[in-house]
Scaffold this motif. Structure first.
Motif, PDB file in Angstrom:
ATOM      1  N   THR A 189      39.098  43.063  27.281  1.00 27.41           N
ATOM      2  CA  THR A 189      39.521  43.807  26.084  1.00 27.41           C
ATOM      3  C   THR A 189      39.892  45.232  26.457  1.00 27.41           C
ATOM      4  N   ALA A 190      39.101  45.864  27.332  1.00 29.86           N
ATOM      5  CA  ALA A 190      39.351  47.252  27.718  1.00 29.86           C
ATOM      6  C   ALA A 190      40.682  47.425  28.432  1.00 29.86           C
ATOM      7  N   ILE A 191      41.125  46.411  29.185  1.00 30.75           N
ATOM      8  CA  ILE A 191      42.402  46.537  29.894  1.00 30.75           C
ATOM      9  C   ILE A 191      43.561  45.942  29.092  1.00 30.75           C
ATOM     10  N   GLY A 192      43.289  45.655  27.816  1.00 30.12           N
ATOM     11  CA  GLY A 192      44.351  45.176  26.932  1.00 30.12           C
ATOM     12  C   GLY A 192      44.745  43.743  27.159  1.00 30.12           C
ATOM     13  N   ALA A 193      43.848  42.924  27.713  1.00 31.18           N
ATOM     14  CA  ALA A 193      44.160  41.517  27.975  1.00 31.18           C
ATOM     15  C   ALA A 193      42.997  40.632  27.542  1.00 31.18           C
TER      16      ALA A 193
ATOM     17  N   THR B  76      31.777  32.562  39.508  1.00 30.44           N
ATOM     18  CA  THR B  76      32.168  31.891  40.746  1.00 30.44           C
ATOM     19  C   THR B  76      33.679  31.682  40.797  1.00 30.44           C
ATOM     20  N   LEU B  77      34.267  31.246  39.686  1.00 33.20           N
ATOM     21  CA  LEU B  77      35.718  31.051  39.646  1.00 33.20           C
ATOM     22  C   LEU B  77      36.462  32.371  39.766  1.00 33.20           C
ATOM     23  N   ARG B  78      35.916  33.414  39.149  1.00 36.06           N
ATOM     24  CA  ARG B  78      36.566  34.716  39.263  1.00 36.06           C
ATOM     25  C   ARG B  78      36.601  35.175  40.713  1.00 36.06           C
ATOM     26  N   ARG B  79      35.500  34.921  41.452  1.00 38.13           N
ATOM     27  CA  ARG B  79      35.492  35.331  42.859  1.00 38.13           C
ATOM     28  C   ARG B  79      36.455  34.467  43.676  1.00 38.13           C
ATOM     29  N   GLU B  80      36.516  33.182  43.377  1.00 36.93           N
ATOM     30  CA  GLU B  80      37.439  32.302  44.108  1.00 36.93           C
ATOM     31  C   GLU B  80      38.896  32.691  43.858  1.00 36.93           C
ATOM     32  N   ASN B  81      39.169  33.187  42.658  1.00 35.50           N
ATOM     33  CA  ASN B  81      40.539  33.554  42.282  1.00 35.50           C
ATOM     34  C   ASN B  81      40.719  35.068  42.206  1.00 35.50           C
ATOM     35  N   GLU B  82      39.929  35.788  42.976  1.00 33.32           N
ATOM     36  CA  GLU B  82      39.929  37.256  42.897  1.00 33.32           C
ATOM     37  C   GLU B  82      41.287  37.875  43.206  1.00 33.32           C
ATOM     38  N   PRO B  83      42.082  37.370  44.166  1.00 36.91           N
ATOM     39  CA  PRO B  83      43.395  37.998  44.400  1.00 36.91           C
ATOM     40  C   PRO B  83      44.277  38.020  43.150  1.00 36.91           C
ATOM     41  N   ALA B  84      44.295  36.937  42.389  1.00 37.10           N
ATOM     42  CA  ALA B  84      45.094  36.903  41.164  1.00 37.10           C
ATOM     43  C   ALA B  84      44.542  37.874  40.132  1.00 37.10           C
TER      44      ALA B  84
ATOM     45  N   THR C 188      36.586  47.744  44.659  1.00 36.19           N
ATOM     46  CA  THR C 188      37.475  48.879  44.442  1.00 36.19           C
ATOM     47  C   THR C 188      38.901  48.385  44.225  1.00 36.19           C
ATOM     48  N   TYR C 189      39.611  49.081  43.326  1.00 38.08           N
ATOM     49  CA  TYR C 189      40.978  48.709  42.970  1.00 38.08           C
ATOM     50  C   TYR C 189      41.833  49.972  42.901  1.00 38.08           C
ATOM     51  N   ARG C 190      43.137  49.796  43.033  1.00 35.84           N
ATOM     52  CA  ARG C 190      44.057  50.926  43.108  1.00 35.84           C
ATOM     53  C   ARG C 190      44.531  51.356  41.716  1.00 35.84           C
ATOM     54  N   ALA C 191      44.531  52.676  41.501  1.00 32.87           N
ATOM     55  CA  ALA C 191      45.142  53.274  40.314  1.00 32.87           C
ATOM     56  C   ALA C 191      46.356  54.084  40.772  1.00 32.87           C
ATOM     57  N   ALA C 192      46.948  54.858  39.859  1.00 31.73           N
ATOM     58  CA  ALA C 192      48.174  55.587  40.203  1.00 31.73           C
ATOM     59  C   ALA C 192      47.947  56.624  41.282  1.00 31.73           C
ATOM     60  N   ASP C 193      46.767  57.249  41.310  1.00 30.10           N
ATOM     61  CA  ASP C 193      46.550  58.363  42.241  1.00 30.10           C
ATOM     62  C   ASP C 193      45.403  58.120  43.217  1.00 30.10           C
ATOM     63  N   GLY C 194      44.960  56.892  43.330  1.00 32.30           N
ATOM     64  CA  GLY C 194      43.844  56.625  44.231  1.00 32.30           C
ATOM     65  C   GLY C 194      43.144  55.339  43.841  1.00 32.30           C
ATOM     66  N   HIS C 195      41.861  55.281  44.130  1.00 36.73           N
ATOM     67  CA  HIS C 195      41.084  54.066  43.862  1.00 36.73           C
ATOM     68  C   HIS C 195      39.924  54.348  42.922  1.00 36.73           C
TER      69      HIS C 195
ATOM     70  N   ILE D 189      44.529  43.491  37.350  1.00 33.80           N
ATOM     71  CA  ILE D 189      43.827  44.762  37.163  1.00 33.80           C
ATOM     72  C   ILE D 189      44.674  45.924  37.680  1.00 33.80           C
ATOM     73  N   GLU D 190      45.246  45.748  38.872  1.00 37.85           N
ATOM     74  CA  GLU D 190      46.006  46.851  39.460  1.00 37.85           C
ATOM     75  C   GLU D 190      47.332  47.074  38.751  1.00 37.85           C
ATOM     76  N   ALA D 191      47.885  46.050  38.134  1.00 36.58           N
ATOM     77  CA  ALA D 191      49.094  46.238  37.320  1.00 36.58           C
ATOM     78  C   ALA D 191      48.770  47.097  36.100  1.00 36.58           C
ATOM     79  N   TRP D 192      47.610  46.849  35.497  1.00 34.92           N
ATOM     80  CA  TRP D 192      47.193  47.669  34.349  1.00 34.92           C
ATOM     81  C   TRP D 192      46.900  49.099  34.777  1.00 34.92           C
ATOM     82  N   ALA D 193      46.266  49.267  35.938  1.00 37.54           N
ATOM     83  CA  ALA D 193      45.851  50.598  36.384  1.00 37.54           C
ATOM     84  C   ALA D 193      46.979  51.412  36.999  1.00 37.54           C
ATOM     85  N   ALA D 194      48.105  50.754  37.320  1.00 32.62           N
ATOM     86  CA  ALA D 194      49.174  51.438  38.063  1.00 32.62           C
ATOM     87  C   ALA D 194      49.757  52.634  37.313  1.00 32.62           C
ATOM     88  N   SER D 195      49.723  52.612  35.997  1.00 37.19           N
ATOM     89  CA  SER D 195      50.280  53.720  35.207  1.00 37.19           C
ATOM     90  C   SER D 195      49.218  54.729  34.782  1.00 37.19           C
ATOM     91  N   ARG D 196      48.010  54.593  35.307  1.00 36.80           N
ATOM     92  CA  ARG D 196      46.906  55.469  34.919  1.00 36.80           C
ATOM     93  C   ARG D 196      46.282  56.109  36.154  1.00 36.80           C
TER      94      ARG D 196
END
Length: 388
Positions: free
Chosen positions: A263-267, A280-288, A240-247, A293-300
Protein backbone atom coordinates in the motif's frame (compact mmCIF):
# COMPACT_ATOMS: atom_id res chain seq x y z
CA UNK A 1 14.01 3.54 44.28
CA UNK A 2 16.93 4.41 42.01
CA UNK A 3 20.43 3.82 43.30
CA UNK A 4 22.60 6.76 44.34
CA UNK A 5 23.76 8.36 41.08
CA UNK A 6 27.28 8.69 42.50
CA UNK A 7 27.65 4.91 42.48
CA UNK A 8 28.11 2.53 39.57
CA UNK A 9 27.15 -1.15 39.42
CA UNK A 10 30.72 -2.48 39.66
CA UNK A 11 32.18 -0.05 42.19
CA UNK A 12 34.53 -1.97 44.49
CA UNK A 13 35.26 -4.78 42.02
CA UNK A 14 38.96 -5.24 41.22
CA UNK A 15 40.08 -6.63 37.85
CA UNK A 16 43.68 -7.58 37.05
CA UNK A 17 43.96 -7.30 33.28
CA UNK A 18 46.81 -9.07 31.48
CA UNK A 19 45.08 -8.78 28.11
CA UNK A 20 46.22 -6.80 25.12
CA UNK A 21 45.15 -5.86 21.59
CA UNK A 22 41.32 -6.00 21.38
CA UNK A 23 39.15 -8.86 22.68
CA UNK A 24 40.37 -8.82 26.30
CA UNK A 25 40.72 -5.02 26.55
CA UNK A 26 37.24 -4.58 25.03
CA UNK A 27 35.88 -6.81 27.82
CA UNK A 28 37.73 -5.04 30.64
CA UNK A 29 36.87 -1.56 29.30
CA UNK A 30 33.20 -2.40 29.91
CA UNK A 31 34.08 -3.34 33.49
CA UNK A 32 35.90 -0.01 33.92
CA UNK A 33 32.92 1.88 32.46
CA UNK A 34 30.77 0.46 35.25
CA UNK A 35 33.11 1.34 38.11
CA UNK A 36 35.51 -1.61 38.42
CA UNK A 37 39.13 -0.84 39.31
CA UNK A 38 40.88 -2.34 36.26
CA UNK A 39 44.64 -2.68 36.73
CA UNK A 40 46.29 -3.26 33.36
CA UNK A 41 49.50 -5.31 33.57
CA UNK A 42 51.67 -4.40 30.57
CA UNK A 43 55.07 -5.47 29.32
CA UNK A 44 57.80 -2.79 29.42
CA UNK A 45 57.04 -2.21 25.71
CA UNK A 46 53.34 -1.77 26.38
CA UNK A 47 50.21 -3.21 24.79
CA UNK A 48 50.58 -3.71 21.01
CA UNK A 49 47.72 -1.26 20.51
CA UNK A 50 49.87 1.57 21.88
CA UNK A 51 51.85 1.26 18.64
CA UNK A 52 48.95 1.05 16.16
CA UNK A 53 47.28 4.15 14.70
CA UNK A 54 45.55 6.38 14.17
CA UNK A 55 47.82 8.62 16.26
CA UNK A 56 47.47 12.13 17.63
CA UNK A 57 50.36 13.83 19.39
CA UNK A 58 52.07 10.46 19.68
CA UNK A 59 49.10 8.76 21.35
CA UNK A 60 47.29 5.83 19.76
CA UNK A 61 43.63 6.75 19.57
CA UNK A 62 42.74 3.07 19.15
CA UNK A 63 44.42 2.34 22.48
CA UNK A 64 42.53 5.27 24.03
CA UNK A 65 39.20 3.86 22.83
CA UNK A 66 39.54 0.35 24.30
CA UNK A 67 41.58 1.04 27.45
CA UNK A 68 39.59 3.90 28.89
CA UNK A 69 39.23 4.07 32.65
CA UNK A 70 42.04 1.65 33.53
CA UNK A 71 45.24 1.94 35.56
CA UNK A 72 48.59 0.75 34.16
CA UNK A 73 51.68 -0.85 35.62
CA UNK A 74 54.52 -2.20 33.43
CA UNK A 75 56.13 -5.42 34.64
CA UNK A 76 58.54 -7.92 33.09
CA UNK A 77 56.82 -11.22 33.77
CA UNK A 78 60.13 -13.05 33.37
CA UNK A 79 61.36 -11.32 36.52
CA UNK A 80 60.63 -13.31 39.74
CA UNK A 81 60.07 -10.07 41.66
CA UNK A 82 57.43 -9.01 39.15
CA UNK A 83 55.72 -12.38 39.48
CA UNK A 84 55.62 -12.01 43.26
CA UNK A 85 54.07 -8.54 42.90
CA UNK A 86 51.50 -9.83 40.45
CA UNK A 87 50.51 -12.72 42.68
CA UNK A 88 50.10 -10.31 45.58
CA UNK A 89 47.84 -8.14 43.39
CA UNK A 90 45.79 -11.14 42.33
CA UNK A 91 45.17 -12.01 45.98
CA UNK A 92 43.27 -8.70 46.20
CA UNK A 93 41.32 -9.25 42.97
CA UNK A 94 37.86 -10.47 42.06
CA UNK A 95 38.65 -11.17 38.42
CA UNK A 96 41.78 -11.91 36.38
CA UNK A 97 41.61 -11.57 32.59
CA UNK A 98 44.31 -12.91 30.26
CA UNK A 99 44.49 -13.53 26.53
CA UNK A 100 47.87 -15.17 26.03
CA UNK A 101 48.12 -18.40 24.07
CA UNK A 102 47.02 -21.38 26.19
CA UNK A 103 49.79 -22.54 28.49
CA UNK A 104 51.72 -19.25 28.71
CA UNK A 105 50.27 -18.16 32.06
CA UNK A 106 50.88 -21.61 33.55
CA UNK A 107 54.56 -21.44 32.53
CA UNK A 108 54.82 -18.06 34.27
CA UNK A 109 53.33 -19.49 37.47
CA UNK A 110 50.21 -17.39 36.95
CA UNK A 111 47.77 -20.03 35.72
CA UNK A 112 44.26 -20.45 37.13
CA UNK A 113 45.21 -23.24 39.57
CA UNK A 114 48.08 -21.24 41.07
CA UNK A 115 46.17 -17.97 41.43
CA UNK A 116 42.98 -19.60 42.69
CA UNK A 117 45.03 -21.52 45.28
CA UNK A 118 46.09 -18.10 46.58
CA UNK A 119 42.57 -16.67 46.28
CA UNK A 120 39.74 -19.25 46.08
CA UNK A 121 37.15 -16.52 45.37
CA UNK A 122 39.01 -15.43 42.23
CA UNK A 123 37.29 -15.71 38.85
CA UNK A 124 39.94 -16.39 36.21
CA UNK A 125 39.00 -15.54 32.62
CA UNK A 126 41.03 -16.83 29.66
CA UNK A 127 40.31 -15.39 26.21
CA UNK A 128 42.03 -16.99 23.21
CA UNK A 129 41.51 -17.65 19.53
CA UNK A 130 40.35 -21.25 19.85
CA UNK A 131 39.99 -21.87 23.57
CA UNK A 132 41.85 -24.07 26.01
CA UNK A 133 41.11 -27.34 24.19
CA UNK A 134 40.64 -28.80 20.72
CA UNK A 135 42.92 -29.41 17.74
CA UNK A 136 43.47 -25.67 17.13
CA UNK A 137 44.40 -24.86 20.73
CA UNK A 138 47.92 -23.68 19.85
CA UNK A 139 46.97 -21.90 16.64
CA UNK A 140 47.44 -18.11 16.61
CA UNK A 141 44.40 -16.05 15.69
CA UNK A 142 43.53 -12.50 14.83
CA UNK A 143 40.08 -11.27 13.92
CA UNK A 144 40.40 -11.95 10.19
CA UNK A 145 41.49 -15.55 10.90
CA UNK A 146 38.43 -16.16 13.06
CA UNK A 147 36.13 -14.51 10.53
CA UNK A 148 37.58 -16.78 7.84
CA UNK A 149 37.25 -20.00 9.88
CA UNK A 150 33.85 -19.30 11.44
CA UNK A 151 31.87 -19.25 8.18
CA UNK A 152 31.05 -15.55 8.56
CA UNK A 153 33.32 -14.47 5.73
CA UNK A 154 31.92 -17.17 3.45
CA UNK A 155 28.36 -15.85 3.82
CA UNK A 156 29.35 -12.18 3.51
CA UNK A 157 29.57 -10.42 0.14
CA UNK A 158 27.80 -10.44 -3.20
CA UNK A 159 26.68 -13.83 -4.59
CA UNK A 160 29.07 -13.59 -7.55
CA UNK A 161 31.89 -11.94 -5.60
CA UNK A 162 34.61 -13.16 -3.24
CA UNK A 163 34.13 -13.84 0.47
CA UNK A 164 34.24 -10.51 2.32
CA UNK A 165 35.51 -9.52 5.73
CA UNK A 166 33.01 -7.62 7.91
CA UNK A 167 34.06 -3.97 8.16
CA UNK A 168 34.80 -4.20 11.90
CA UNK A 169 36.73 -6.61 14.14
CA UNK A 170 33.58 -8.55 14.96
CA UNK A 171 35.41 -11.73 16.03
CA UNK A 172 37.32 -9.84 18.70
CA UNK A 173 34.22 -7.94 19.79
CA UNK A 174 32.17 -11.15 20.01
CA UNK A 175 34.90 -12.70 22.15
CA UNK A 176 35.02 -9.62 24.37
CA UNK A 177 31.26 -9.63 24.85
CA UNK A 178 31.04 -13.32 25.72
CA UNK A 179 34.08 -12.89 27.98
CA UNK A 180 32.30 -10.17 29.94
CA UNK A 181 29.11 -12.26 30.08
CA UNK A 182 31.01 -15.36 31.23
CA UNK A 183 32.90 -13.43 33.87
CA UNK A 184 29.73 -11.90 35.29
CA UNK A 185 28.02 -15.31 35.41
CA UNK A 186 30.98 -16.71 37.37
CA UNK A 187 31.03 -13.68 39.70
CA UNK A 188 27.30 -14.12 40.34
CA UNK A 189 27.81 -17.81 41.06
CA UNK A 190 30.65 -16.94 43.46
CA UNK A 191 28.26 -14.87 45.57
CA UNK A 192 26.26 -18.06 46.18
CA UNK A 193 29.10 -20.55 46.56
CA UNK A 194 32.00 -18.45 47.84
CA UNK A 195 34.26 -19.89 45.13
CA UNK A 196 35.42 -18.60 41.78
CA UNK A 197 36.15 -20.69 38.71
CA UNK A 198 38.13 -20.68 35.45
CA UNK A 199 36.16 -19.31 32.47
CA UNK A 200 37.36 -20.33 28.98
CA UNK A 201 36.27 -18.09 26.06
CA UNK A 202 37.31 -18.61 22.43
CA UNK A 203 36.94 -16.02 19.68
CA UNK A 204 36.06 -18.82 17.24
CA UNK A 205 33.31 -20.19 19.50
CA UNK A 206 31.97 -16.70 20.13
CA UNK A 207 31.72 -15.70 16.49
CA UNK A 208 30.16 -19.00 15.41
CA UNK A 209 27.59 -18.50 18.19
CA UNK A 210 26.83 -14.97 16.97
CA UNK A 211 25.25 -16.35 13.78
CA UNK A 212 21.87 -17.80 14.83
CA UNK A 213 20.27 -17.69 11.38
CA UNK A 214 23.22 -19.53 9.89
CA UNK A 215 23.25 -22.06 12.73
CA UNK A 216 19.57 -22.89 12.20
CA UNK A 217 20.16 -23.45 8.49
CA UNK A 218 23.23 -25.63 9.06
CA UNK A 219 22.29 -27.60 12.17
CA UNK A 220 18.53 -27.97 11.68
CA UNK A 221 17.92 -27.66 7.95
CA UNK A 222 21.10 -29.33 6.73
CA UNK A 223 21.87 -26.34 4.51
CA UNK A 224 25.21 -24.73 3.67
CA UNK A 225 24.38 -21.03 3.26
CA UNK A 226 25.89 -19.01 0.43
CA UNK A 227 26.41 -15.27 0.02
CA UNK A 228 23.32 -13.14 -0.61
CA UNK A 229 24.87 -9.67 -0.63
CA UNK A 230 22.71 -6.98 0.97
CA UNK A 231 19.57 -9.12 0.84
CA UNK A 232 18.32 -11.33 3.66
CA UNK A 233 18.96 -15.02 3.08
CA UNK A 234 15.41 -16.08 3.98
CA UNK A 235 13.02 -13.09 3.79
CA UNK A 236 11.99 -10.43 1.26
CA UNK A 237 11.81 -7.54 0.83
CA UNK A 238 14.56 -7.39 3.44
CA UNK A 239 17.73 -5.64 2.36
CA UNK A 240 18.98 -2.56 0.53
CA UNK A 241 17.42 -1.06 -2.60
CA UNK A 242 18.27 1.84 -4.90
CA UNK A 243 16.53 5.22 -4.82
CA UNK A 244 17.19 8.28 -7.00
CA UNK A 245 20.18 9.49 -4.99
CA UNK A 246 21.47 6.40 -3.24
CA UNK A 247 20.26 3.38 -1.31
CA UNK A 248 17.88 2.67 1.56
CA UNK A 249 17.32 -0.33 3.81
CA UNK A 250 13.96 -1.98 4.42
CA UNK A 251 12.90 -4.94 6.55
CA UNK A 252 9.62 -6.77 5.88
CA UNK A 253 9.36 -10.03 7.80
CA UNK A 254 5.69 -11.04 7.71
CA UNK A 255 2.56 -10.92 5.56
CA UNK A 256 0.93 -8.07 7.48
CA UNK A 257 3.96 -5.85 6.99
CA UNK A 258 4.11 -6.81 3.33
CA UNK A 259 0.51 -5.73 2.81
CA UNK A 260 1.27 -2.38 4.43
CA UNK A 261 4.42 -2.10 2.33
CA UNK A 262 2.52 -2.71 -0.89
CA UNK A 263 0.00 0.00 0.00
CA UNK A 264 2.82 2.41 0.89
CA UNK A 265 4.45 2.02 -2.53
CA UNK A 266 1.12 2.48 -4.31
CA UNK A 267 0.71 -1.17 -5.34
CA UNK A 268 -1.81 -2.71 -2.91
CA UNK A 269 -2.70 -5.48 -5.38
CA UNK A 270 0.88 -6.74 -5.20
CA UNK A 271 0.07 -8.47 -1.90
CA UNK A 272 -2.34 -10.78 -3.74
CA UNK A 273 0.17 -11.73 -6.42
CA UNK A 274 0.79 -15.51 -6.19
CA UNK A 275 4.53 -14.90 -6.66
CA UNK A 276 4.60 -12.99 -3.38
CA UNK A 277 1.95 -14.76 -1.30
CA UNK A 278 4.34 -15.95 1.42
CA UNK A 279 7.70 -14.89 2.82
CA UNK A 280 9.34 -17.95 1.25
CA UNK A 281 7.87 -17.16 -2.17
CA UNK A 282 8.87 -13.53 -1.86
CA UNK A 283 12.47 -14.58 -1.23
CA UNK A 284 12.40 -17.05 -4.14
CA UNK A 285 11.07 -14.31 -6.42
CA UNK A 286 13.06 -11.46 -4.88
CA UNK A 287 14.60 -10.20 -8.18
CA UNK A 288 11.13 -9.50 -9.59
CA UNK A 289 10.06 -7.87 -6.34
CA UNK A 290 13.24 -5.77 -6.23
CA UNK A 291 12.56 -4.47 -9.73
CA UNK A 292 9.09 -3.27 -8.67
CA UNK A 293 10.45 -1.60 -5.52
CA UNK A 294 13.28 0.15 -7.34
CA UNK A 295 10.95 1.35 -10.10
CA UNK A 296 8.82 3.02 -7.43
CA UNK A 297 11.86 4.46 -5.64
CA UNK A 298 13.60 5.69 -8.80
CA UNK A 299 11.78 9.05 -8.75
CA UNK A 300 12.30 9.60 -5.01
CA UNK A 301 15.30 10.38 -2.86
CA UNK A 302 16.31 7.87 -0.22
CA UNK A 303 15.05 10.29 2.45
CA UNK A 304 11.64 10.54 0.76
CA UNK A 305 11.43 6.76 0.47
CA UNK A 306 12.29 6.27 4.15
CA UNK A 307 9.77 8.91 5.23
CA UNK A 308 6.99 7.28 3.19
CA UNK A 309 7.71 3.80 4.49
CA UNK A 310 8.20 4.89 8.10
CA UNK A 311 4.86 6.73 7.99
CA UNK A 312 3.26 3.39 7.13
CA UNK A 313 4.99 1.62 10.00
CA UNK A 314 7.53 -0.15 7.78
CA UNK A 315 11.05 -0.54 9.24
CA UNK A 316 13.22 1.51 6.88
CA UNK A 317 16.37 3.58 7.11
CA UNK A 318 18.87 5.55 5.09
CA UNK A 319 22.40 4.13 4.74
CA UNK A 320 24.41 6.31 7.09
CA UNK A 321 28.16 6.54 7.52
CA UNK A 322 29.84 5.57 10.77
CA UNK A 323 30.50 9.25 11.47
CA UNK A 324 26.82 10.07 10.98
CA UNK A 325 25.81 7.23 13.30
CA UNK A 326 28.18 8.24 16.12
CA UNK A 327 27.20 11.92 15.82
CA UNK A 328 23.48 11.34 15.44
CA UNK A 329 20.94 12.76 17.92
CA UNK A 330 20.06 9.16 18.84
CA UNK A 331 23.67 8.32 19.78
CA UNK A 332 24.00 11.56 21.69
CA UNK A 333 20.77 11.02 23.61
CA UNK A 334 21.90 7.51 24.53
CA UNK A 335 25.37 8.73 25.63
CA UNK A 336 27.19 6.13 23.55
CA UNK A 337 30.37 8.14 24.01
CA UNK A 338 31.59 10.30 26.88
CA UNK A 339 34.15 13.06 27.18
CA UNK A 340 37.24 12.47 29.32
CA UNK A 341 40.18 14.76 30.02
CA UNK A 342 43.48 13.39 28.73
CA UNK A 343 46.65 15.02 30.12
CA UNK A 344 48.23 15.32 26.67
CA UNK A 345 45.32 15.31 24.25
CA UNK A 346 42.94 17.45 26.28
CA UNK A 347 39.23 16.61 26.16
CA UNK A 348 38.59 13.50 24.05
CA UNK A 349 35.49 11.44 23.39
CA UNK A 350 35.70 7.71 24.01
CA UNK A 351 33.11 4.94 23.58
CA UNK A 352 31.02 3.80 26.52
CA UNK A 353 29.43 0.41 27.11
CA UNK A 354 25.86 0.61 25.78
CA UNK A 355 23.72 -0.78 28.62
CA UNK A 356 21.84 1.70 30.81
CA UNK A 357 21.49 1.03 34.55
CA UNK A 358 18.86 3.05 36.39
CA UNK A 359 20.41 5.61 38.72
CA UNK A 360 23.96 5.20 37.40
CA UNK A 361 25.42 8.20 35.59
CA UNK A 362 26.96 7.76 32.13
CA UNK A 363 29.61 10.46 32.20
CA UNK A 364 33.14 11.27 33.33
CA UNK A 365 35.70 8.60 34.06
CA UNK A 366 39.41 8.38 33.34
CA UNK A 367 41.15 8.30 29.96
CA UNK A 368 43.32 5.35 28.97
CA UNK A 369 46.50 5.31 31.09
CA UNK A 370 50.04 6.15 30.06
CA UNK A 371 52.33 3.12 30.18
CA UNK A 372 53.25 2.40 33.83
CA UNK A 373 51.38 5.55 34.94
CA UNK A 374 50.06 4.05 38.18
CA UNK A 375 53.09 2.01 39.29
CA UNK A 376 53.64 3.86 42.56
CA UNK A 377 49.98 3.86 43.58
CA UNK A 378 49.58 0.15 42.81
CA UNK A 379 52.80 -0.96 44.53
CA UNK A 380 52.10 1.30 47.50
CA UNK A 381 48.78 -0.39 48.01
CA UNK A 382 50.59 -3.73 48.25
CA UNK A 383 53.18 -2.41 50.67
CA UNK A 384 50.41 -1.13 52.90
CA UNK A 385 48.65 -4.49 52.74
CA UNK A 386 45.58 -2.92 51.15
CA UNK A 387 42.81 -5.30 50.12
CA UNK A 388 40.48 -2.56 48.76
Amino acid sequence: MDADRSTRPLDGLRVIDFSRVLAGPYCTAMFADLGADVIKIESPQGDDYRHIGPFRDGESLLFQAVNRGKRSIALDLKDPEAIRAVRALCRTADLVVENFRPGVMERLGLGPDALRADNPRLVYLSVSGFGQSGPNVARPAYDIIVQAMSGLMHVTGEPDGPPTMIGEALGDVAGGLFAAWGAMVALFERERTGKGRHVDVALFDSLVSMMPVTSARVLLAGDDPARTGNRHALSAPFGTYRAADGHFAVAVLNDKLFQAFCTAIGAPSLAANPQFATDTLRRENEPALAAIIEAWAASRTAAEVVDALAAAGIPAAPIETAAQAWRSPQSESRALSVEVEHPGLGPVRVPQQPVHFSGAARSGGRPAPALDEHREDILASLREGETR
